[in-house]
Design an enzyme around this catalytic site. Structure first.
Site, short mmCIF file in Angstrom:
data_model
loop_
_atom_site.label_atom_id
_atom_site.label_comp_id
_atom_site.label_asym_id
_atom_site.label_seq_id
_atom_site.Cartn_x
_atom_site.Cartn_y
_atom_site.Cartn_z
CB CYS A 14 49.62 27.67 32.18
SG CYS A 14 48.19 27.20 31.19
CB CYS A 47 32.04 7.82 63.25
SG CYS A 47 30.64 8.12 64.37
CB CYS A 51 33.02 2.36 63.22
SG CYS A 51 31.82 1.61 64.34
#
Lengths: 490, 443
Positions: free
Chosen positions: B135, B397, B348
């Site tokens: 933690c 893409c 692209c």
């Protein structure tokens, strides 16, 4: 002109809550019902409001963010290239996404000062949205029109688009306060020209204010948008008809250049007997009444025949239906495939249960003082003419009659040839002003022109593109500088 | 039908999906609901001296339409009495004997205190103990949690104390907020831990409110750093799991944690060496019902791959993670654009042009709208002789399978960086390209 304070006062009084222009209601409509054989049943105020409610309701912020997130942010995006004013669409959508809505509106309005009305009235399916790459994947294109409206609506009433530079000492007059002039005036203010627009109508905006179906654009919204232009220091003189209230000689004397953005005239006549009967009106007059008057004050027959196959005819049939006419015919002498109205407009009319009568031509309007019926003749389509369209030929003996109370002519608009010919040296071709394609300069070098009076009738966005191009042309002419083609390709 | 049960330190779990220690496993009520929904196990919210919490406690980041891709919390361990938690664990185990219950523990760093709570755990019926050494907020300021997990000696010492009295297997939960988590794993392994779980949350400030200038989550005009989890941390967790799996001195099972939300994520963690996986943020986001598809998806995946048991997945990818110097320099891929699939977005092109290696061309798109006819599709082109095969274009893409990376036969035998260095030593007059062309097989 109305100074802005006075304008605000009138503005406040002009519009009732529904956005129609009550102030200029035509008195003659007071006894309207008697002028037609039968008027359409009156609807409840709620029904009118529903019928003319926004066809494209605005997006909520959440909807705008979700829709905007569909934009791929294409590089050298096709939506920009398909917009006559080259709005940087991916950029403004991205700006909406980052919470920079003021920036988004600025991106839009810098390219197209009429971005508010274009967002509502552009045929986006053949412009930006038609070019959206998502179409290639058989996906719904990004709803660019609605996103544009979201951005512009959010800031339109407070935005000052730019701080105009100090006056450069030159003055330009613009005739007609439609989109072409408003766009040209805005661009000229960027260079410090003093610009004054002269307009014959009580309200500026031209067809934007008076000629677009109310469910697409209310007159009040069209006028709100023009405040953006006034805020840049553009002076608009309304109720001034150039040629009568102000002469061309005066303008030529007082201004360094003059831009003509007068649009077109009234609807062409049908050229058939009975056009003078009460209840036979032209489309633009009819639409203007729906924009200027409360809907329950617009004269509308119960059975209405609309002649024409273009987008204006669609605006008329849908308005007639929404005003309560129980039977609305749209009569066109060619077939559905040949109609010049956009497909989505025809679909809209189909949803309004319009009765289409394809391949029929009006022959005569019958009635005793008022329109009582319309005689039509069926047509067949002959071989393609020089324009590539198949020309209709009447089929003798195929006459038929429609019981109607009103005939609305929605043929093409006439050209304002008489006025244009009164300008010395002005060259016209088929009634259109001949201009240099790069500069919008006319054969008279002091005059530039753009919009419908040049292209014979196009979209608001085409007029805006012309206005920008003309402003660059005027600047080049007056400042002796090369035309700065700030993004426009119309 | 494949068997999706797993054996973790000798404890059988009906499936590898456990609720991680956190708000979803706070009470018997929640854990029983989770078991009813199909979870194989649950790691109880950390038990210790009850704490005070603040309000608010969580902050998150969204991406476009996706909410909470990263979650940050400043909530502490259980705020309920120790005895209540153990009583409930006993109750749950009675009703659900086949499900795994793990007691997560955190107390002050005293041997007697640890002995006390571990003995209490032994009696509770819990199957396993998990030591919360991770933690990163609040508890660490009090010398617990990450304060222990960041110091190998402390972690090893407390692990040893626990092992002195524990009668059930002990998992040590590791914090990612260290330089080398695998070293920590090896340390606790040596100290007697039976397993490790990782990762705990990552130190984070999730964002700043632009109007008040207060970081989120806001607690009365201020904030505090918290622990970051959710889908955004998965790649970090995967790498840490892989590094622990690789460590030669770690030979104990791993319970994988970090951004797991579905069966695919779980399979990835298992392939890199996890025997069970723990899920917290996704359950906080969507509820316990997500486990149904996790179990079914894993089942279908195993069947498709012809595997009999989920245990077969464990560690399958570990040896496919290598040092960079062991990668074949003579392997070459280049990008190919499928003209049928390309939609002409040019993403692209601009990614390669501005962000990579300038290996794609795109002519300026012509003006025009559809009133003049449908414009021709406007497509970028790969400069194949320039393409370095970096993948960026394929990643940006938006169309699936439009840009693919295709292997090019370089005609060169495999050779990695280490082999190239050796070869350079032996052939000091040869250029690197000459040596690569020969490949490693010549030596």
């Amino acid at each position: 002109m109305l100074d802005s304070r006075l304008f605000t006062l009138i503005f406040a009084g002009l519009f009732d809550g529904r956005g129609s222009v009550a102030f200029f209601a035509f008195d003659r409509l007071g006894d309207g019902p008697n002028m037609l054989k039968q008027v359409a049943p009156r609807l409840t105020p709620e029904q009118y409001e529903k019928n003319f409610s926004d066809i494209n309701p605005p997006l909520t912020q959440s909807q705008a963010l979700e829709e905007g997130s569909r934009c791929l942010f294409c590089y050298d995006a096709p939506c920009i290239k398909a917009c006559p004013t080259e709005i940087n669409v991916p950029q403004f959508i991205r700006q909406i996404g980052t919470g920079n809505v003021t920036g988004a509106a600025t991106t839009i309005l810098n390219a197209n000062i009429m971005g508010h009305s274009c967002a509502r009235v552009c045929p986006t399916s053949v412009l930006c949205e038609g070019a959206c790459v998502l179409n290639y994947e058989n996906k719904r294109p990004v709803d660019i029109g609605k996103l544009q409206r979201y951005a512009v609506d959010s800031v339109m009433d407070t935005l000052k688009l730019f701080e105009p530079p100090a006056d450069n000492g030159k003055k330009v007059a613009l005739i007609g306060a439609g989109p072409a002039s408003l766009s040209c005036a805005t661009e000229l203010r960027r260079h410090g020209y003093q610009v004054t627009i002269f307009d014959a109508n009580p309200l500026p905006g031209g067809l934007d204010t008076y000629g677009i179906a109310a469910y697409k654009l209310r007159a009040s919204d069209a006028v709100r948008e023009i405040e953006l232009v006034r805020r840049l220091g553009v002076e608009i003189k309304s109720n001034v008809l150039v040629g009568k209230d102000a002469t061309l000689v005066e303008l030529e004397k007082n201004y360094d250049a003059i831009f003509i953005g007068i649009g077109l005239g009234g609807t062409d006549d049908l050229g058939i007997p009975g056009e003078d009967l009460e209840g036979c009106i032209d489309a633009l007059t009819f639409i203007r009444e729906t924009k200027e008057n409360p809907f329950d004050k617009v004269l509308i027959g119960n059975k209405v025949a609309v002649i024409g196959g273009g987008n204006t005819a669609i605006d008329v049939v849908t308005a007639a239906h929404r005003l309560g006419a129980e039977e609305v015919y749209m009569i066109y002498r060619r077939g559905e495939a040949e109609a010049s109205a956009f497909k989505y407009e025809i679909e809209l009319a189909k949803k309004d249960e319009i009765s289409f009568i394809w391949q029929a031509a009006p022959a005569k309007i019958l009635g005793r003082g008022k329109v009582e019926s319309l005689e039509c003749v069926k047509t067949m389509l002959g071989p393609a003419d020089a324009s590539g369209r198949r020309s209709p030929q009447n089929i003798s003996g195929s006459e038929f009659r429609l019981d109607v109370d009103m005939v609305i002519k929605a043929l093409g608009q006439s050209k304002k040839t008489e006025f244009l010919q009164s300008i010395s040296g002005m060259k016209l071709e088929k009634g259109r002003v001949v201009v240099n394609a790069e500069t919008c300069q006319t054969a008279n070098p002091k005059y530039f022109a753009g919009g419908d009076c040049v292209n014979g009738g196009g979209e608001v966005v085409d007029a805006v593109a012309h206005g920008k191009k003309a402003a660059a042309g005027i600047h080049a002419h007056l400042a002796g500088k090369a035309a700065n083609m700030r993004g426009t390709h119309a | 039908m494949p068997d999706i049960s797993v054996n973790f330190c000798g404890v059988k779990s009906p499936n590898p999906f456990w609720l991680g220690s956190g708000p979803p496993a706070n009470t018997a009520y929640q854990v029983m609901r989770a078991f009813d929904a199909g979870w194989g196990g649950a790691v109880w919210k950390t038990i210790g001296e009850p704490i005070m919490n603040v309000s608010s406690r969580y902050g998150s980041i969204d991406y476009k339409n996706e909410r909470m891709i990263g979650l940050n919390n400043i909530e502490l361990i259980s705020d309920r009495p120790i005895e209540t938690n153990f009583t409930e664990i006993t109750e749950v185990k009675k009703k659900y004997p086949k499900n795994v219950v793990v007691a997560s523990l955190m107390v002050e760093s005293k041997q007697t205190t640890w002995h006390e709570i571990v003995k209490r755990t032994n009696d509770s019926g819990a199957d396993l103990i998990e030591l919360n050494f991770g933690c990163p907020h609040g508890m660490s300021e009090r010398g617990m949690g990450a304060a222990v997990g960041q110091v190998p000696e402390y972690a090893g010492m407390i692990t040893a104390w626990v092992k002195e009295v524990a009668k059930i297997p002990v998992i040590v939960k590791l914090t990612p907020n260290v330089t080398d988590i695998a070293h920590m794993a090896a340390t606790v392994n040596a100290a007697g831990a039976d397993a490790v779980s990782l990762i705990n949350t990552i130190n984070s400030l999730v964002g700043v409110d632009l109007d008040t200038w207060v970081p989120r989550p806001i607690v009365g005009g201020a904030s505090s750093h918290g622990g970051y989890c959710g889908p955004a941390v998965k790649p970090i967790a995967l790498n840490m799991v892989a590094s622990v799996s690789h460590h030669p001195k770690v030979n104990i099972p791993i319970s994988g944690i970090g951004g797991i939300g579905n069966w695919r994520d779980a399979v990835e963690f298992m392939l890199l060496g996890s025997t069970s996986v723990q899920v917290c943020t996704a359950a906080m986001h969507y509820g316990f019902r997500i486990v149904e598809d996790m179990a079914e998806g894993l089942n279908n995946y195993l069947a498709e791959k012809g595997m009999q048991s989920a245990m077969e997945l464990v560690g399958k990818s570990v040896n496919k993670v290598k040092d960079w110097g062991d990668l074949n320099l003579n392997y070459k891929v280049i990008a190919k654009i499928d003209p049928e699939k390309c939609i002409g977005c040019n993403l692209c092109y601009i990614a390669c042009e501005d962000g990579a290696h300038q290996c794609i061309t795109a002519a300026p798109r012509p003006f025009g709208d559809l009133r003049e006819g449908t414009p021709a599709k406007h497509m970028p082109q790969i400069k194949e002789d320039h393409c370095v095969g970096c993948n960026l274009c394929a990643l940006v893409c938006p169309v699936p399978q439009c840009i693919t990376m295709q292997e090019i036969d370089t005609g060169r035998p495999p050779m990695n960086w280490r082999q190239l260095q050796e070869s350079r030593g032996k052939n000091p007059t040869c250029s690197m390209d000459e040596l690569l062309a020969k490949g490693a097989s010549t030596h």
